[in-house]
Design an enzyme around this catalytic site. Structure first.
Site, PDB file in Angstrom:
ATOM      1  N   LEU A  89       1.369  -1.427   0.141  1.00 37.37           N
ATOM      2  CA  LEU A  89       0.069  -0.513   0.493  1.00 37.37           C
ATOM      3  C   LEU A  89       0.554   1.518   0.202  1.00 37.37           C
ATOM      4  CD1 LEU A  89      -2.784  -0.868   2.582  1.00 37.37           C
ATOM      5  CD2 LEU A  89      -2.909  -0.956   0.451  1.00 37.37           C
ATOM      6  N   GLY A  90       1.790   1.062   0.512  1.00 34.21           N
ATOM      7  CA  GLY A  90       3.106   2.467   0.663  1.00 34.21           C
ATOM      8  C   GLY A  90       4.020   2.209   1.150  1.00 34.21           C
ATOM      9  N   GLY A  92       7.314   4.198   3.202  1.00 29.34           N
ATOM     10  CA  GLY A  92       8.361   5.349   3.477  1.00 29.34           C
ATOM     11  C   GLY A  92       9.784   5.215   4.701  1.00 29.34           C
ATOM     12  N   GLY A  93      10.129   6.783   5.155  1.00 26.93           N
ATOM     13  CA  GLY A  93      11.566   5.721   5.821  1.00 26.93           C
ATOM     14  C   GLY A  93      11.286   5.332   7.113  1.00 26.93           C
ATOM     15  N   MET A  94       9.980   5.427   7.156  1.00 27.20           N
ATOM     16  CA  MET A  94       9.678   4.430   8.861  1.00 27.20           C
ATOM     17  C   MET A  94       9.357   3.258   8.808  1.00 27.20           C
ATOM     18  SD  MET A  94      10.745   5.333  11.498  1.00 27.20           S
ATOM     19  CE  MET A  94      10.524   4.596  12.822  1.00 27.20           C
ATOM     20  N   VAL A  97       4.002  -0.441   4.020  1.00 28.90           N
ATOM     21  CA  VAL A  97       2.547  -1.180   5.165  1.00 28.90           C
ATOM     22  C   VAL A  97       1.196  -1.998   3.768  1.00 28.90           C
ATOM     23  CG1 VAL A  97       0.061   0.196   5.038  1.00 28.90           C
ATOM     24  CG2 VAL A  97       1.907   1.160   5.652  1.00 28.90           C
ATOM     25  N   LYS A 112       1.677  -2.757   9.134  1.00 24.28           N
ATOM     26  CA  LYS A 112       3.271  -1.870   8.736  1.00 24.28           C
ATOM     27  C   LYS A 112       4.082  -2.763   9.413  1.00 24.28           C
ATOM     28  CE  LYS A 112       4.727   2.510   8.993  1.00 24.28           C
ATOM     29  NZ  LYS A 112       4.304   3.878   9.432  1.00 24.28           N
ATOM     30  N   ASP A 210       4.143  12.506  14.173  1.00 19.97           N
ATOM     31  CA  ASP A 210       4.886  13.068  12.993  1.00 19.97           C
ATOM     32  C   ASP A 210       3.344  12.873  12.477  1.00 19.97           C
ATOM     33  OD1 ASP A 210       6.168  12.882  11.161  1.00 19.97           O
ATOM     34  OD2 ASP A 210       5.564  10.087  10.602  1.00 19.97           O
TER      35      ASP A 210
END
Length: 345
Positions: A89-90, A92-94, A97, A112, A210
């Protein structure tokens, strides 16, 4: 002294001046070299901070998740076969997902995978995993209609996995990209929903840290859910974060976060303010071409002046973006103002 030429004192004084000028010149060279070395060290420090934001997602991570290709979706499983990966689904830096199927409960979920900073020693990696587990479990205590529900927290092949409800929604940043800047009354309503869930979290001692448009999920009925409490921490708890690591998104981080100071509920209110600014204006109040420039803007520059947010929404957003956390409005003051805005705009 008899026999000493009359000009001898002048020669001696000239010699002393030459020596002094030479010493002064050496001092200037050393001082300039020291300043240059100091600048290089500062630039290197800024570069390391930038890399934490711009390259974390490209580092090698757990092969159990990241080696999955589209052709393999439906075959790869986690946690002894309980969860079957369906699609990414996506990321990022952390973390990354996934949409997955829970074979035990017979439902689809979002998973996640939290990604620790790469390159650390085994002890550092273990410390990061312990921190992520603790913070994800803290987030699981939050039960609110405007928060993404955390079902479970697992450790799978060295990766921390947060199993969450699968929300059918579009992020706020995508909503603004598709629809354009939102009307002030709608933005005020979104702000009230976000404030409610943040106040609930703060009551449990949890700071989100965040808050940004990408973490606000807008559902079909226009209600919202705030995501990514998994990197929050209990207020006052000792952090296990690796020294020098910064968590957040530069243009949406509060000044105290960039300076490495303690986060507080006021930190989340800054994130709320800059998120609502984006929603009503269609651009970030501190957007810059690079992460380093964005951090510098947050620390030293005033926010952009609102053009679409009419009074009193514009001034309210500006009050949330005050550099000093103690000068920002409280949650109670903010709730009162936003409630009036939803009725009057």
């Amino acid at each position: 002294m008899e026999g000493t030429p009359w000009f001898a004192p002048f020669v001696y004084a000239g010699f002393v001046l030459v020596v002094l000028f030479a010493l002064f010149g050496i001092f200037l060279v050393i001082h300039r070299r020291w300043r240059r070395l100091r600048q290089v060290a500062q630039d290197a420090s800024a570069q390391r901070a930038t890399e934490a934001f711009t390259t974390a997602a490209s580092q090698p991570h757990s092969p159990a998740l990241l080696t999955v290709t589209r052709r393999e979706f439906g075959a790869a499983t986690l946690s002894t076969g309980r969860f079957t990966l369906l699609e990414e689904l996506g990321r990022g830096g952390m973390g990354v997902v996934w949409r997955a199927r829970d074979s035990v409960l017979g439902r689809q979920v979002a998973i996640k995978q939290l990604l620790p900073l790469s390159g650390g020693s085994p002890d550092v990696q273990e410390t990061m995993r312990a921190r992520m587990l603790r913070e994800a479990r803290a987030a699981a205590q939050l039960a609110h209609r405007n928060a993404v529900t955390v079902h479970d927290v697992l450790l799978d092949q060295g990766s921390v996995l947060i199993v969450m409800e699968l929300v059918k929604a579009v992020t706020l940043n995508k909503t603004v990209e598709c629809e354009g800047p939102l009307p002030p009354a709608r933005v005020a309503a979104i702000g009230l929903d976000m404030l409610d869930v943040l106040a609930e979290a703060h009551g449990l001692g949890i700071i989100h840290r965040d808050v940004k448009p990408a973490n606000v999920l807008v559902q079909k009925d226009r209600s919202i859910k705030l995501a990514d409490f998994g990197i929050a921490r209990f207020e006052g708890d000792p952090t296990l974060t690796e020294a020098g690591a910064i968590i957040g998104t530069p243009a949406y981080m509060a000044p105290e976060q960039i300076r490495g100071l303690d986060s507080s509920p006021a930190t989340d209110l800054w994130g709320l303010g800059v998120t609502l600014f984006y929603a009503v204006e269609g651009l970030s109040a501190f957007g810059r071409p690079s992460p380093t420039a964005a951090m510098a803007a947050v620390l030293t520059d005033p926010p952009l002046s609102p053009q679409r947010a009419r009074s009193p929404l514009g001034p309210l957003l500006m009050s949330l973006l005050t550099k000093d956390p103690s000068d920002r409005p409280t949650a109670a003051q903010l709730r009162s103002e936003l409630s009036q805005l939803t009725r009057s705009i």
